[in-house]
Design a protein around this motif. Structure first.
Motif: not given
Ligand code: HDD
Ligand code: HEM
Ligand code: HEM
Lengths: 439, 349
Positions: A221-224, A312-326
């Motif tokens: 997300p930072l690079s985006g 779609v890109m940002v939505g998928a990216g956000s979902a993955l970032a949440a999973l990554a945090l977990a």
């Protein structure tokens, strides 16, 4: 063309990231001597071999296809932007050599030399990805020449390669490759863990893949955001289309979802976050963000597609970032939750998300640049080959790629099943026997 | 004959050298890879497994690298001679697409055959794809090369057939396609002899080498005949330049030596001789063609000297090629020395 690239890019991303996953497991094997890591390295290396070969042939086809479809573009772009391609050629060459050494070198190279060639596969893969994205970034941010009467003069290939967008775009793409591959591989092993809890191979594979995917997902997300700031300055109409932002405003709000009504120049439904767009695009809550209305309609990209793809890109990216945090939190604090059913299910469901984001991202970049093939310089329709009957080669290539994708998917399923049988560490809760280097 | 301007930038010569070198190495290395696939068609039932294993083992570690030379050629044309790249890919769209299909089918089927985790019935399908695409691909490579010579490409007369089909669907390109196929099979047979330890297998490959060299000579004759039909006096052109005459003479004189080498099992010497022969054939070709790259129907042929990219681009390309080869050549040498040293068995687990 878009089909070939869409296909190639999946293989290329796996080719960039997978060797690093493999090298990590290989490293742990050499260090700890636990056979589970040896099994994992071998199981992964066979997958890499299949993906590499398919990526290589699809890449070879692409290098011709560019000319077959866009001869006028290539004629002008070649001298300007050939430079990254020529370096890309070198990187590919080294990669092909390294992969031959790695796959067939188990008995012939000493462990650390062998490990280094494996890593070299990844490094050269990433380099080739960076070079080719430099070329794409030049299409978005043309530099290093002067356009005069349909001809390029004063060509400076170095400035063209290091055009204003190259850093942000290559970074974003490289992260995307790690993120997409990490979550795809991790998700598959999560699924297998659900079926066979206690399998040491799948557990270690899951952890390694998700570790790499998660690190990339948090940086993405930072690079985006950096990328979008560049787009706001250099390709304002693309940014406006991504946001379905029709009217120039100060303190513009960020739109989430919504269906753009192009004729009416407005958006139905959707959620607006006040000031957020100005902040994201300019780093200032009250900055002015140009809307589509500033540009002639003949220069508009298809707003609906670009906006949807971006969501779609940002939505998928956000979902993955949440999973990554977990994932990172559990790893550090509650390792037992990592293998909890619910978390494994979540990871398994996320398997395709990274690649969905990656394809959506390319759609944003590519469709968002339309009607230009070289932004502001050459229109796509002027670059097309004059050959009539283009629909036939198009159908042929599409059929071939769809067929290949199906075959590779089928091979992967067979490969995973076979690895499950072949490696003891995959099936049951085999203890991590220390095996020594020559076990 | 187009003029060769005096001087010319040094980098242009570097670029031309690398273009020639990549074509040569592609033929010598990837050509032999294709040839191995072609030979599989003619494998008798007995010993089929052993022969196929030898082919797999010989190609496995190196085939990816061997095929990089084609990509290098494309990159050099694209960056250094963009007009050539764009004209060729426009007017020879169809044979190029055919060749690409072959490249895709071949690379995939070879890898799938080796790496499919289940060695079942699908193996036969992979083999089928592998062997026939091994014939198909070099055939189209020859056709594309051949189409650059006789009548020339370009839309002199409007129309789909005149523009996109007749330039390559004529005797000369087709004969050159057939010649390429038999030449590659010949190379592979000679190379493969040294890869096997069993005498009976070595004899098999030697027999294939005789047969394919005969096929190469017949189809080579066919090329001259077809050129005549297409209005190109190839023989006269070869005789016309001392360099090409010398190359042709050399290639012919090597032939008996190769036969002798095959009979006496010279091993490496045979390989070197076969490689030298192909090199001479290509050099002769280069000598008659030079400096023309593509003959255009309208008479404005594209040459090394009128179709190259601007100086600044050539400089960067030359630097990339020189620096790149400083990295690639030692690694390539390492690769071959690990897998192709005498008595190399398979190192894969
Ligand atoms: C390095 C170059 C490059 C890369 C990495 C991509 N593209 Fe692309 N794309 C092109 C180079 C290009 C191009 C050949 O230059 C086109 C042709 C017209 C244009 O504007 O750019 C193009 C156009 C183009 C179009 C416009 C439709 C058309 O006019 O045909 C779409 C929808 C895509 N691409 C889709 C993709 C997707 C899904 C990609 C990856 C997953 C992708 N592109 C990566
Ligand atoms: C215009 C577009 C492209 C062209 C012409 C192209 C060309 C090629 C070629 C010729 C190869 C084969 C070389 C080999 O065997 O290693 C290849 C492979 C590869 N390409 Fe591309 N490519 C394109 C787009 C991309 C993009 C967008 C990326 C990634 C970001 C990429 C990354 C790679 C990688 C990493 C490989 C190595 C194969 C692997 O490891 O699987 N390419 N490409
Ligand atoms: C969550 C935040 C994200 C933001 C804000 C973001 C932002 C952007 C923007 C603005 C572009 C268009 C760039 C341009 O053309 O100028 C883009 C392109 C792209 N995005 Fe993202 N992105 C995000 C997440 C992702 C994720 C998760 C992936 C994949 C795993 C991804 C993959 C791509 C790709 C492959 C492209 C096109 C290639 C490129 O321009 O480098 N993005 N992104």
């Amino acid at each position: 063309m878009a089909v070939s690239l869409g296909f190639h890019i999946i293989f290329a991303s796996i080719g960039m990231a997978m060797p690093f996953l493999m090298a990590l497991s290989h490293y742990r094997w050499i260090r700890t001597g636990k056979t589970v890591y040896l099994d994992l390295t071998k199981a992964w290396s066979r997958g890499v071999a299949i993906f590499f070969a398919t990526g290589a042939v699809s890449g070879t086809a692409l290098s011709f296809e560019l000319g077959l479809l866009w001869p006028r573009f290539m004629e002008h772009a070649g001298p300007i932007i050939g430079m990254p391609f020529s370096w890309e050629g070198t990187a590919f060459f080294l990669e092909a050599i390294a992969i031959g050494l790695f796959l067939y070198g188990w008995k012939r190279l000493s462990p650390w030399v062998h490990w280094s060639v494996g890593l070299a596969v990844g490094v050269t893969g990433v380099l080739s990805g960076i070079f080719v994205v430099c070329a794409n970034s030049w299409m978005n941010n043309p530099a290093g020449f002067e356009w005069f009467d349909g001809n390029a003069l004063h060509i400076d290939p170095v400035r063209a390669m290091f055009n204003p967008g190259w850093k942000t775009q290559t970074l974003h793409m490289t992260l995307a490759a790690f993120e997409a591959t990490g979550f795809a591989v991790g998700g598959i092993h999560a699924l297998l863990l659900l079926r066979r809890p206690g399998s040491a191979l799948h557990r270690e594979a899951f952890k390694i893949a998700l570790l790499i995917g998660s690190l990339a997902a948090l940086l993405q997300p930072l690079s985006g955001d950096r990328l979008a700031k560049g787009t706001a300055i250099r390709q304002p109409v693309k940014l406006a289309a991504m946001e379905a932002h029709f009217h120039t405003e100060r303190g513009a709000s960020l739109l989430i979802g919504g269906i753009p009504d192009v004729a009416g120049k407005r958006v139905r439904y959707g959620i607006r976050i006040p000031y957020a767009l100005s902040f994201l695009a300019r780093g200032d809550l009250h900055a002015e963000v140009k809307g589509m209305e500033e540009f002639p309609e003949s220069d508009w990209p298809p707003v609906l597609v670009v906006h949807a793809a971006f969501q779609v890109m940002v939505g998928a990216g956000s979902a993955l970032a949440a999973l990554a945090l977990a994932f990172l939190f559990f790893s550090a604090r509650m390792p037992r939750l990592l293998l909890h059913r619910r978390f494994l299910i979540a990871a398994a469901l996320a398997t395709p998300l990274g690649f969905v984001a990656l394809e959506a991202g390319w759609t944003v970049t590519e469709v968002g640049r339309q009607p230009w093939i070289i932004y502001g310089i050459m229109r796509t329709r002027d670059a097309l080959t004059p050959m009539p009957g283009l629909v036939y080669p198009f159908l042929v290539f599409t059929t071939v790629y769809v067929f290949l994708a199906a075959v590779v998917a089928w091979l992967m399923v067979r490969h995973i099943r076979a690895a499950d049988k072949e490696f003891p560490s995959a099936s049951a809760s085999a203890p991590d026997r220390p095996g020594g280097l020559h076990a | 004959m187009p003029e060769i301007p005096a001087g010319g930038s040094a980098m242009l010569w570097v670029v031309i050298l690398f273009l020639g070198l990549s074509l040569l190495l592609y033929c010598l290395l990837a050509g032999a890879d294709f040839g191995a696939g072609i030979l599989e068609i003619f494998m008798g039932r007995d010993h089929r497994r052993t022969q196929r294993e030898i082919i797999d083992r010989a190609l496995g570690p190196v085939w990816e690298a061997n095929h990089m030379w084609l990509i290098l050629m494309v990159v050099i044309l694209f960056m250094g001679f963009p007009l050539v790249y764009s004209k060729v890919s426009t007017y020879l769209h169809l044979p190029l697409t055919a060749m690409l299909m072959g490249i895709i089918a071949r690379g995939c089927s070879f890898t799938f055959r080796h790496y499919d985790a289940v060695k079942g019935r699908s193996q036969r399908l992979y083999t089928l794809f592998f062997i026939y695409s091994s014939v198909w691909t070099p055939f189209w490579l020859g056709v594309v090369t051949g189409a650059l010579v006789p009548g020339g490409v370009g839309l002199s007369r409007a129309g789909y057939l005149e523009g996109y089909v007749w330039p390559w669907l004529r005797p000369f390109p087709l004969a050159l396609g057939a010649f390429t196929v038999s030449l590659f099979a010949f190379l592979a047979a000679v190379y493969l002899i040294g890869e096997s330890r069993e005498k009976i297998i070595r004899e098999r490959f030697a027999r294939r080498a005789y047969l394919s060299s005969a096929a190469a000579m017949v189809s080579g004759g066919l090329v001259f005949w077809a050129a005549q039909k297409d209005g190109v006096d190839l023989a006269a052109r070869f005789m016309g330049s001392p360099a090409s005459l010398a190359c042709v003479a050399g290639a012919t004189l090597i032939m008996p030596l190769i036969w002798l080498g095959l009979a006496r099992e010279w091993g490496w010497a045979s390989r070197v001789l076969a490689g030298a022969q192909v090199t001479l054939i290509l050099a002769a070709w280069f000598a008659v063609q030079f400096p023309t790259l593509v003959k255009m129907a309208d008479g404005h042929d594209l040459t090394f000297f009128n179709a190259h990219a601007p100086e600044a681009t050539l400089d960067q390309l030359g630097i990339a090629l020189l620096a790149g080869s400083a990295l690639v050549l030692p690694s390539l040498f390492f690769l071959f020395s690990v897998f192709k040293s005498e008595g190399a068995g398979s190192g894969e687990q």
